[in-house]
Design an enzyme around this catalytic site. Structure first.
Site, PDB file in Angstrom:
ATOM      1  CB  CYS A 141      -0.920   0.010   1.212  1.00 40.88           C
ATOM      2  SG  CYS A 141      -1.964   1.506   1.268  1.00 40.88           S
ATOM      3  CB  CYS A 163      -1.757   4.762   4.608  1.00 38.90           C
ATOM      4  SG  CYS A 163      -3.307   4.096   3.940  1.00 38.90           S
ATOM      5  CB  SER A 164      -0.736   0.553   6.691  1.00 40.75           C
ATOM      6  OG  SER A 164      -1.683   1.190   7.540  1.00 40.75           O
ATOM      7  CB  CYS A 165      -4.979  -0.135   2.267  1.00 42.02           C
ATOM      8  SG  CYS A 165      -5.580   1.567   2.352  1.00 42.02           S
TER       9      CYS A 165
END
Length: 220
Positions: free
Chosen positions: A125, A128-130
């Site tokens: 991702c 961000c941190s999906c």
């Protein structure tokens, strides 16, 4: 590249100081709240004040999310390995197939990408941190780092090599960038020599990293 492949049941202390008894300690890391932390607190308290939810309800939801583990994803992969018809449905519509197994899609579209002898898939991702938390639980720390997020799209083979995964030159590496409403799950190749294994035994081969794409399962 940071790894968390080695999990230990004890804390790692940085010897940056000692307590009066001479034992090492971790310095306090209290910092002023960030803008987003203050915003989260304000919104949460407003929701409770308006009667939209309760503090207990929020805590229960957090506990439910924290209880998710990669075992959910391993169940999906093992069934796909063992059930060709389910595998076809999973690749066609990951969210719908996941719901068949009683796993909530959380309103997100799940795209399942299959590793083959010709192509290897890996998930990142860049924003961000999906991450498919309903299948894999909380993302590892390295998945959220800027180094992983930026380098995986620029030099995926080098990054995979740092995880100990060296792919043949004739294998194409495909990098999939998750979004706010779409998550990816890698369906790894079933290891040779596992014919006739039951699903529980197959599940034990499937690690979180295999389903992100930075590792491959091995029969041992």
């Amino acid at each position: 590249m940071p790894h968390d492949h080695h999990d230990h049941d004890h804390d790692h202390f940085h010897h940056e100081g000692t307590s009066p008894s001479g034992h090492p300690y971790k310095p306090d890391n209290d910092q002023p709240l960030t803008y987003w932390q203050r915003m989260e607190i304000a919104v949460r308290e407003l929701l409770v004040e308006k009667g939209i939810t309760t503090a207990a309800g929020i805590n229960a939801q957090i506990a439910r999310m924290d209880a998710r583990t990669p075992a959910q994803g391993a169940r999906v992969v093992a069934r796909a390995w063992d059930d060709p018809e389910f595998k076809a449905r999973l690749l066609a519509d990951g969210s719908k197939a996941m719901a068949e197994m009683g796993i909530e899609p959380d309103g997100l579209k799940l795209v399942v990408v299959e590793n083959t002898p010709e192509a290897h898939n890996v998930v990142v991702c860049t924003l961000c941190s999906c991450y498919p938390r309903n299948l894999l639980g909380l993302p590892p720390d390295w998945y959220k780092t800027r180094a992983y997020r930026s380098r995986m799209v620029r030099e995926p083979r080098a990054v995979l090599g740092e995880f100990g995964l060296d792919l043949p030159d004739d294998v194409q590496v495909r990098v999939h960038d998750s979004t706010a409403d779409m998550r990816y799950l890698v369906l790894p190749r079933r290891p040779a020599g596992t014919e006739g294994w039951d699903r529980e035994r197959l599940e034990a081969l499937v690690s979180r990293d295999c389903m992100i794409g930075v590792a491959v399962p091995e029969a041992g």
